[in-house]
Design a protein around this motif. Structure first.
Motif, PDB file in Angstrom:
ATOM      1  N   PRO A 124       1.237  -1.164   0.066  1.00 21.91           N
ATOM      2  CA  PRO A 124       0.096  -0.121   0.149  1.00 21.91           C
ATOM      3  C   PRO A 124       0.675   1.258   0.009  1.00 21.91           C
ATOM      4  CG  PRO A 124      -0.985  -1.519   1.298  1.00 21.91           C
ATOM      5  CD  PRO A 124       0.586  -2.233   0.530  1.00 21.91           C
ATOM      6  N   LEU A 125       2.006   1.342   0.642  1.00 20.05           N
ATOM      7  CA  LEU A 125       2.268   2.137   0.307  1.00 20.05           C
ATOM      8  C   LEU A 125       3.543   2.599  -0.786  1.00 20.05           C
ATOM      9  CD1 LEU A 125       4.584   1.780   4.096  1.00 20.05           C
ATOM     10  CD2 LEU A 125       2.931   3.493   3.637  1.00 20.05           C
ATOM     11  N   ASP A 126       4.130   1.699  -1.471  1.00 14.92           N
ATOM     12  CA  ASP A 126       4.102   2.432  -2.626  1.00 14.92           C
ATOM     13  C   ASP A 126       3.224   1.581  -3.475  1.00 14.92           C
ATOM     14  OD1 ASP A 126       5.977   1.381  -5.045  1.00 14.92           O
ATOM     15  OD2 ASP A 126       5.288  -0.255  -5.353  1.00 14.92           O
ATOM     16  N   GLY A 127       1.847   1.605  -3.558  1.00 14.26           N
ATOM     17  CA  GLY A 127       0.600   2.055  -4.410  1.00 14.26           C
ATOM     18  C   GLY A 127       0.585   3.571  -3.766  1.00 14.26           C
ATOM     19  N   TRP A 128       0.554   4.230  -2.717  1.00 12.77           N
ATOM     20  CA  TRP A 128       0.793   5.521  -2.599  1.00 12.77           C
ATOM     21  C   TRP A 128       1.195   5.998  -3.235  1.00 12.77           C
ATOM     22  CZ3 TRP A 128       0.886   7.306   2.887  1.00 12.77           C
ATOM     23  CH2 TRP A 128       1.053   9.022   3.533  1.00 12.77           C
ATOM     24  N   LEU A 129       2.570   6.039  -3.388  1.00  8.06           N
ATOM     25  CA  LEU A 129       3.881   6.681  -4.466  1.00  8.06           C
ATOM     26  C   LEU A 129       4.045   6.860  -5.311  1.00  8.06           C
ATOM     27  CD1 LEU A 129       6.833   7.751  -3.792  1.00  8.06           C
ATOM     28  CD2 LEU A 129       7.429   5.679  -3.536  1.00  8.06           C
ATOM     29  N   ALA A 130       2.819   5.216  -5.868  1.00  9.16           N
ATOM     30  CA  ALA A 130       3.115   5.727  -7.936  1.00  9.16           C
ATOM     31  C   ALA A 130       1.653   6.488  -7.927  1.00  9.16           C
ATOM     32  CB  ALA A 130       2.505   3.993  -8.092  1.00  9.16           C
ATOM     33  N   MET A 131       0.407   6.617  -7.093  1.00  7.32           N
ATOM     34  CA  MET A 131      -0.199   7.682  -7.393  1.00  7.32           C
ATOM     35  C   MET A 131      -0.153   8.561  -7.098  1.00  7.32           C
ATOM     36  SD  MET A 131      -3.758   5.226  -5.626  1.00  7.32           S
ATOM     37  CE  MET A 131      -4.795   6.314  -6.413  1.00  7.32           C
ATOM     38  N   SER A 132       0.932   9.298  -6.148  1.00  9.04           N
ATOM     39  CA  SER A 132       1.009  10.203  -5.895  1.00  9.04           C
ATOM     40  C   SER A 132       2.250  10.875  -7.119  1.00  9.04           C
ATOM     41  CB  SER A 132       2.245  10.504  -4.716  1.00  9.04           C
ATOM     42  OG  SER A 132       0.891  10.468  -3.264  1.00  9.04           O
TER      43      SER A 132
ATOM     44  N   ALA B 156       1.785   9.846  -9.609  1.00 10.17           N
ATOM     45  CA  ALA B 156       1.132  10.306 -11.416  1.00 10.17           C
ATOM     46  C   ALA B 156       0.596  11.475 -10.609  1.00 10.17           C
ATOM     47  CB  ALA B 156       0.433   8.839 -11.037  1.00 10.17           C
ATOM     48  N   GLY B 157      -0.169  12.634 -10.079  1.00 11.69           N
ATOM     49  CA  GLY B 157      -0.590  13.216  -9.412  1.00 11.69           C
ATOM     50  C   GLY B 157      -2.075  12.605  -9.135  1.00 11.69           C
ATOM     51  N   ASP B 158      -2.365  11.365  -8.816  1.00 10.04           N
ATOM     52  CA  ASP B 158      -3.704  11.222  -8.455  1.00 10.04           C
ATOM     53  C   ASP B 158      -3.722  10.973  -6.970  1.00 10.04           C
ATOM     54  OD1 ASP B 158      -4.212  10.111 -10.935  1.00 10.04           O
ATOM     55  OD2 ASP B 158      -3.655   8.585 -10.916  1.00 10.04           O
ATOM     56  N   VAL B 159      -4.614  11.361  -5.780  1.00  8.29           N
ATOM     57  CA  VAL B 159      -5.088  11.439  -4.969  1.00  8.29           C
ATOM     58  C   VAL B 159      -5.623   9.854  -4.581  1.00  8.29           C
ATOM     59  CG1 VAL B 159      -6.656  13.081  -2.676  1.00  8.29           C
ATOM     60  CG2 VAL B 159      -5.898  13.546  -5.198  1.00  8.29           C
TER      61      VAL B 159
ATOM     62  N   VAL C 108       4.829  12.452  -3.360  1.00  8.97           N
ATOM     63  CA  VAL C 108       5.776  13.140  -3.437  1.00  8.97           C
ATOM     64  C   VAL C 108       4.666  13.539  -5.336  1.00  8.97           C
ATOM     65  CG1 VAL C 108       7.794  11.378  -3.685  1.00  8.97           C
ATOM     66  CG2 VAL C 108       6.245  10.871  -5.419  1.00  8.97           C
ATOM     67  N   GLY C 109       5.813  14.307  -5.381  1.00  6.42           N
ATOM     68  CA  GLY C 109       4.605  15.563  -6.538  1.00  6.42           C
ATOM     69  C   GLY C 109       4.878  15.062  -8.210  1.00  6.42           C
ATOM     70  N   LEU C 110       4.242  15.050  -8.919  1.00  4.65           N
ATOM     71  CA  LEU C 110       4.493  14.806 -10.341  1.00  4.65           C
ATOM     72  C   LEU C 110       5.854  14.239 -10.845  1.00  4.65           C
ATOM     73  CD1 LEU C 110       2.088  14.144 -12.186  1.00  4.65           C
ATOM     74  CD2 LEU C 110       2.247  16.315 -13.615  1.00  4.65           C
ATOM     75  N   ASN C 111       5.944  12.944 -11.184  1.00  2.18           N
ATOM     76  CA  ASN C 111       6.794  12.482 -11.464  1.00  2.18           C
ATOM     77  C   ASN C 111       6.965  11.457 -12.207  1.00  2.18           C
ATOM     78  OD1 ASN C 111       9.651  11.500 -11.392  1.00  2.18           O
ATOM     79  ND2 ASN C 111      10.244  12.610  -9.589  1.00  2.18           N
ATOM     80  N   PRO C 112       6.900  11.624 -13.594  1.00  2.00           N
ATOM     81  CA  PRO C 112       6.912   9.987 -14.707  1.00  2.00           C
ATOM     82  C   PRO C 112       7.575   9.212 -13.762  1.00  2.00           C
ATOM     83  CG  PRO C 112       6.780  11.979 -15.624  1.00  2.00           C
ATOM     84  CD  PRO C 112       6.676  12.898 -14.263  1.00  2.00           C
ATOM     85  N   GLU C 113       8.861   9.141 -13.272  1.00  2.39           N
ATOM     86  CA  GLU C 113      10.126   8.409 -13.538  1.00  2.39           C
ATOM     87  C   GLU C 113       9.810   7.489 -12.422  1.00  2.39           C
ATOM     88  OE1 GLU C 113      10.426  11.862 -14.223  1.00  2.39           O
ATOM     89  OE2 GLU C 113      11.511  10.878 -16.300  1.00  2.39           O
ATOM     90  N   VAL C 114       9.458   8.428 -11.097  1.00  2.00           N
ATOM     91  CA  VAL C 114       8.974   7.719  -9.780  1.00  2.00           C
ATOM     92  C   VAL C 114       7.763   6.875 -10.090  1.00  2.00           C
ATOM     93  CG1 VAL C 114       8.221   8.167  -7.503  1.00  2.00           C
ATOM     94  CG2 VAL C 114      10.006   9.984  -8.705  1.00  2.00           C
ATOM     95  N   GLU C 115       7.032   7.377 -10.721  1.00  2.00           N
ATOM     96  CA  GLU C 115       5.848   6.199 -11.165  1.00  2.00           C
ATOM     97  C   GLU C 115       5.730   4.933 -11.652  1.00  2.00           C
ATOM     98  OE1 GLU C 115       1.209   6.220 -13.786  1.00  2.00           O
ATOM     99  OE2 GLU C 115       2.749   7.986 -13.454  1.00  2.00           O
ATOM    100  N   TYR C 116       6.580   5.305 -12.842  1.00  2.00           N
ATOM    101  CA  TYR C 116       6.989   3.870 -13.738  1.00  2.00           C
ATOM    102  C   TYR C 116       7.511   3.087 -12.707  1.00  2.00           C
ATOM    103  CZ  TYR C 116       9.107   0.599 -16.514  1.00  2.00           C
ATOM    104  OH  TYR C 116       9.019  -0.701 -17.428  1.00  2.00           O
ATOM    105  N   VAL C 117       8.744   3.140 -12.011  1.00  2.00           N
ATOM    106  CA  VAL C 117       9.467   2.749 -11.105  1.00  2.00           C
ATOM    107  C   VAL C 117       8.079   1.829 -10.299  1.00  2.00           C
ATOM    108  CG1 VAL C 117      11.421   2.270  -9.199  1.00  2.00           C
ATOM    109  CG2 VAL C 117      11.691   3.519 -11.548  1.00  2.00           C
ATOM    110  N   ALA C 118       7.837   3.126  -9.463  1.00  2.00           N
ATOM    111  CA  ALA C 118       6.551   2.226  -8.452  1.00  2.00           C
ATOM    112  C   ALA C 118       5.241   1.494  -9.035  1.00  2.00           C
ATOM    113  CB  ALA C 118       5.735   3.798  -7.624  1.00  2.00           C
ATOM    114  N   ARG C 119       5.011   1.480  -9.612  1.00  2.00           N
ATOM    115  CA  ARG C 119       3.897   0.335 -10.322  1.00  2.00           C
ATOM    116  C   ARG C 119       4.443  -1.047 -11.249  1.00  2.00           C
ATOM    117  NH1 ARG C 119      -0.763   3.373 -10.841  1.00  2.00           N
ATOM    118  NH2 ARG C 119      -0.738   5.597 -11.568  1.00  2.00           N
TER     119      ARG C 119
END
Length: 184
Positions: A104-112, A114-117, A130-141
């Motif tokens: 769940p922490l990783d999912g929260w990171l991925a959503m954050s 991606a700019g999702d709430v 974290v703020g909007l960051n496509p690279e972090v989103e990709y790795v977290a997903r």
């Protein structure tokens, strides 16, 4: 009433949480796989929202369960088990207790990223990690997907061990996890 696990048995709280988490994880897996099969749209967003909400609730319950697992004695195995199997089963059990805290922490990171709430019932929204960051989103997903499949592999081992104890070894391990008092 026994409030904590002992070397002789699990507490009713542990047994209840085990089955509650098992049910929640089953629903989470179904929601996650179902959302993964859908095209983008309102229905997919609704499944993801339910998955996120349940993941948040599961995080709280699983964090307590992990703490209880790490600070209590783990009951002795029933019968005369193979020491290698005991080490494997205990490693799998700790990994299965840790995954519903980390995923769940990783999912929260991925959503954050991606700019999702993450929205909870009652209109509560979790703040972005974290703020909007496509690279972090990709790795977290990617980590979320790998972690989910690793969790499912561990779950398959866990179920295999329970079935082996019940049907092959014919001991009372499964009965103990259903709340019955058993002799070691």
């Amino acid at each position: 009433m026994q409030m904590r696990d002992t070397g002789l048995g699990f507490s009713p709280i542990t047994i209840g949480l085990h089955w509650l988490i098992a049910a929640a994880v089953s629903v989470m897996v179904w929601l996650g796989l179902s959302a993964g099969q859908m095209d983008a749209g309102a229905a997919k967003a609704e499944l993801i929202a339910m998955h996120s909400t349940l993941g948040t609730v599961l995080f709280v319950v699983a964090a307590y369960r992990l703490w209880a697992r790490l600070t209590s004695y783990h009951p002795l195995p029933v019968g005369t088990p193979n020491p290698i199997e005991v080490m494997i089963s205990r490693s799998v059990a700790v990994a299965l207790a840790l995954a519903p805290v980390l995923l769940p922490l990783d999912g929260w990171l991925a959503m954050s990223a991606a700019g999702d709430v993450v929205r909870l019932p009652g209109g509560i929204a979790l703040p972005a990690i974290v703020g909007l960051n496509p690279e972090v989103e990709y790795v977290a997903r990617l980590l979320h997907k790998i972690g989910a499949y690793a969790f499912l592999a561990g779950l398959a081992l866990h179920i295999f061990g329970a079935m082996k104890n019940h049907f092959v070894l014919k001991n009372d391990t499964l009965k103990r996890m259903l709340g019955k008092r058993v002799e070691l």
